[in-house]
Write an enzyme that holds these catalytic residues in place. Structure first.
Site, PDB file in Angstrom:
ATOM      1  N   CYS A  50       8.214   0.497  -0.963  1.00  0.00           N
ATOM      2  CA  CYS A  50       6.929   1.034  -1.420  1.00  0.00           C
ATOM      3  C   CYS A  50       5.872  -0.064  -1.452  1.00  0.00           C
ATOM      4  O   CYS A  50       4.696   0.187  -1.213  1.00  0.00           O
ATOM      5  CB  CYS A  50       7.074   1.678  -2.782  1.00  0.00           C
ATOM      6  SG  CYS A  50       8.007   3.214  -2.723  1.00  0.00           S
ATOM      7  N   CYS A  86       3.324 -11.378   8.825  1.00  0.00           N
ATOM      8  CA  CYS A  86       3.204 -10.027   8.256  1.00  0.00           C
ATOM      9  C   CYS A  86       2.913 -10.199   6.780  1.00  0.00           C
ATOM     10  O   CYS A  86       2.253 -11.152   6.382  1.00  0.00           O
ATOM     11  CB  CYS A  86       4.467  -9.215   8.512  1.00  0.00           C
ATOM     12  SG  CYS A  86       5.949  -9.895   7.737  1.00  0.00           S
TER      13      CYS A  86
END
Ligand SMILES: [Zn+2]
Length: 408
Positions: free
Chosen positions: A206, A366
């Site tokens: 999440c 990232c």
């Protein structure tokens, strides 16, 4: 299939309790006996986060006599969008303490037991011992498999839930369940449904992929609903069923999950007969990504230095951010270009990179370094031998180099 109530009823309800729970008492399927069972029940909730918040609040309000909270984390501002058991003034405080106070404010009759620790192989069996039922609100695969196995060894049923963006799932795993006649229900465990964790990097957390705040309430309330049914014997809990909820389509589906005779845990010839190394079972990154990153990982401090050299014209390289466009909107490492990881996996990204022969180095990053390691494995395979990725990603960049940018 219905099951006998898990918990024996308490001897009596006080006058205060009768007043408080009157809307339960007049439901025939709950009634005085059901409410007395709830009073006697001990339910352990793992995590006071997205799922744990609504679960703890409704279990408390429902009159579950003893609630356990397992949580080691502190309240962060980014939790408040969905973890409604905590409020603004709780930011920076231990979640377990904040959750305990909210539970006691909702219902002072509930006894709360707090475990302010991270569940691991050394403590999970002691923590679980003595609880009637577990509600699992964990958000990572290693802990999920550990919860499943520990609950199985202790013969404790548990209600599982998971959430991601607009999608949720829930089930009750109770391999030791017996029906009204005392015969085994042949109910599955989590491993029967998911024998293997997904490949590392395939399913974003999440924190990486996001979650709709109110989805936590949808799935957390299903978990409480099922917990109350198991505790009181009301209705048919989703044992051997998988609930799938799609909030965008507003669609619930219920699939049958069978016990797998070959299940490594609850099957006929189990290979998992004790707790295992869950971190390595689930893996932080895939073997290919780990191999690619070995010796080809730079720090954000090195990257900052390289960016300065590039500005001065003494070095040439291309910095590629492999996150998703909406993440790129939140924060960036200056001078990076966006090519999401999926473009590397399907091969399209190669057309956008300088050719191998050009000699221009490719640097990938990232959010935290997992996805960039996956992409690094792809381009190393395509001949970019001197390509590197940035350990810790943009999180490390914001923490160590540029705190003026927002974190997420
Ligand atoms: Zn199983």
């Amino acid at each position: 299939m219905s099951f006998p109530a898990l918990v024996e009823p308490a001897a009596e309800l006080t006058v205060d309790e009768v007043r408080r729970y009157s809307r339960h008492l007049i439901i025939p399927d709950v009634g005085m006996t059901g409410q007395k069972r709830l009073k006697n029940a001990k339910v352990l909730v793992i995590g006071a986060g997205g799922l744990g918040s609504p679960a703890l609040m409704y279990l408390a309000a429902a009159g579950v006599g003893t609630l356990g909270i397992v949580e080691f984390d502190e309240v962060d501002e980014s939790n408040l969008q969905r973890q409604i058991i905590h409020g603004q003034s709780d930011v920076g405080r231990p979640k377990a303490q904040s959750a305990k106070e909210s539970v006691q404010e909702i219902n002072p009759l509930v006894e709360v037991v707090v475990y302010e620790e991270r569940l691991d192989n050394d403590n999970v069996l002691q923590v679980f011992e003595g609880w009637d039922l577990i509600v699992d609100g964990t958000d990572n695969f290693a802990t999920r498999y550990m919860v499943n196995d520990a609950a199985y060894f202790l013969k404790i049923p548990y209600v599982w839930g998971s959430i991601y963006r607009f999608d949720g799932q829930a089930s009750v795993f109770w391999p030791h369940a017996v029906d009204e006649d005392g015969t085994s229900a042949d109910a599955p465990c989590y491993r029967c449904l998911y024998p293997e964790p997904p490949p590392p990097g395939m399913v974003p957390s999440c924190a990486e992929g996001g979650v709709l705040g109110v989805l936590c309430a949808s799935i957390g309330s299903i978990q409480v609903n099922e917990a109350i049914k198991v505790l009181t014997g009301a209705g048919e809990p989703i044992v051997g069923k998988l609930m799938i909820y799609d909030a965008l389509e507003m669609e619930y589906r219920k699939l049958k999950v069978r016990k797998d005779p070959n299940c490594a845990l609850c099957g006929d010839n189990p290979t998992v007969t004790g707790l295992i190394d869950y971190e390595s079972f689930c893996g932080a990154v895939s073997d290919e990504a780990a191999d690619a990153a070995a010796g080809s990982t730079i720090s954000v401090v090195q990257l900052e230095h390289m960016l300065k050299e590039r500005e001065e014209g003494t070095r040439d390289f291309v910095l590629v951010d492999v996150r998703e466009p909406n993440e790129y909107e939140i924060n960036q490492i200056p001078g990076s270009v966006l090519i999401p990881k999926g473009e590397f996996l399907n091969g399209n990204a190669l057309a956008d990179l300088p050719s191998v022969d050009s000699g221009t180095q490719v640097v990938l990053h990232c959010k935290s370094g997992v996805r960039s390691a996956e992409a690094l494995a792809v381009i190393k395979g395509a001949g970019y031998d001197d390509a590197v990725h940035v350990g810790g990603g943009v999180v490390a960049w914001v923490n160590q180099i540029d705190p003026s940018q927002p974190a997420y």
